[in-house]
Design a protein around this motif. Sequence first.
Motif, PDB file in Angstrom:
ATOM      1  N   GLY A   8      11.274 -23.652 -26.479  1.00 41.92           N
ATOM      2  CA  GLY A   8      12.362 -23.084 -26.578  1.00 41.92           C
ATOM      3  C   GLY A   8      13.635 -22.939 -25.698  1.00 41.92           C
ATOM      4  N   ARG A  19      15.212 -17.971 -27.419  1.00 41.35           N
ATOM      5  CA  ARG A  19      13.676 -17.467 -27.507  1.00 41.35           C
ATOM      6  C   ARG A  19      12.835 -18.376 -27.115  1.00 41.35           C
ATOM      7  N   SER A  21       8.782 -19.317 -26.065  1.00 40.14           N
ATOM      8  CA  SER A  21       7.366 -19.068 -26.631  1.00 40.14           C
ATOM      9  C   SER A  21       6.523 -20.024 -25.982  1.00 40.14           C
ATOM     10  N   CYS A  22       5.298 -19.125 -25.698  1.00 38.35           N
ATOM     11  CA  CYS A  22       4.121 -19.687 -24.818  1.00 38.35           C
ATOM     12  C   CYS A  22       2.944 -19.781 -25.709  1.00 38.35           C
ATOM     13  N   TRP A  36       6.171 -14.437 -17.554  1.00 38.24           N
ATOM     14  CA  TRP A  36       6.992 -15.373 -17.590  1.00 38.24           C
ATOM     15  C   TRP A  36       7.856 -15.319 -16.210  1.00 38.24           C
ATOM     16  N   SER A  71       7.198  -9.981 -26.103  1.00 41.63           N
ATOM     17  CA  SER A  71       6.311  -9.874 -26.995  1.00 41.63           C
ATOM     18  C   SER A  71       5.281 -10.659 -27.113  1.00 41.63           C
ATOM     19  N   SER A  72       3.997 -10.294 -27.791  1.00 40.10           N
ATOM     20  CA  SER A  72       2.869 -11.165 -27.886  1.00 40.10           C
ATOM     21  C   SER A  72       2.471 -10.807 -29.280  1.00 40.10           C
ATOM     22  N   ASP A  73       1.903 -12.166 -29.799  1.00 37.04           N
ATOM     23  CA  ASP A  73       1.310 -11.921 -31.027  1.00 37.04           C
ATOM     24  C   ASP A  73      -0.317 -12.705 -30.779  1.00 37.04           C
ATOM     25  N   THR A  78       0.090 -16.262 -28.519  1.00 37.42           N
ATOM     26  CA  THR A  78       1.305 -16.766 -28.253  1.00 37.42           C
ATOM     27  C   THR A  78       2.121 -15.619 -27.668  1.00 37.42           C
ATOM     28  N   TYR A  80       6.047 -14.499 -26.226  1.00 41.12           N
ATOM     29  CA  TYR A  80       7.637 -14.846 -26.653  1.00 41.12           C
ATOM     30  C   TYR A  80       8.459 -14.175 -25.512  1.00 41.12           C
ATOM     31  N   GLN A  82      12.505 -12.960 -25.648  1.00 39.78           N
ATOM     32  CA  GLN A  82      13.584 -13.100 -26.345  1.00 39.78           C
ATOM     33  C   GLN A  82      14.760 -12.917 -25.064  1.00 39.78           C
ATOM     34  N   CYS A  96       5.203 -19.958 -18.263  1.00 38.14           N
ATOM     35  CA  CYS A  96       4.418 -18.784 -18.521  1.00 38.14           C
ATOM     36  C   CYS A  96       3.097 -19.238 -17.733  1.00 38.14           C
TER      37      CYS A  96
END
Length: 120
Positions: A8, A19, A21-22, A36, A71-73, A78, A80, A82, A96
């Motif tokens: 990203g 943004r 992503s990891c 991060w 944030s995390s999903d 993953t 993120y 932002q 990361c």
Amino acid sequence: EVQLQASGGGLVQAGGSLRLSCAASGFIFDDYDIGWFRQAPGKEREGVSCISSRDSSTHYVDSVKGRFTISSDNAKNTVYLQMNSLKPEDTAVYYCGAVKLCTQPLIEYRGQGTLVTVSS
């Protein structure tokens, strides 16, 4: 095989947004907090932000508070980052890392970084 793939990054003008992503694999994602980090040329590595796997609490270095959001999903393993209102001093390679605790950010796994360049 443990992998932490950051993506990203890119070139953006000051005031712009990116943004990151990891994407993590090869280890138990829920057992680690994810941070991060960034390193600019000629400077030491700096912890930028971290998110806890236990309670999703977030941590930020003072210089990015109010501008960056982590944030995390967990379903996608993953994390993120932002980044808004970017400044030239945010220019660095961002990567990361998996740490046991955000409050003790000893990196156990890390991946290759993604370059963020902010032009003035």
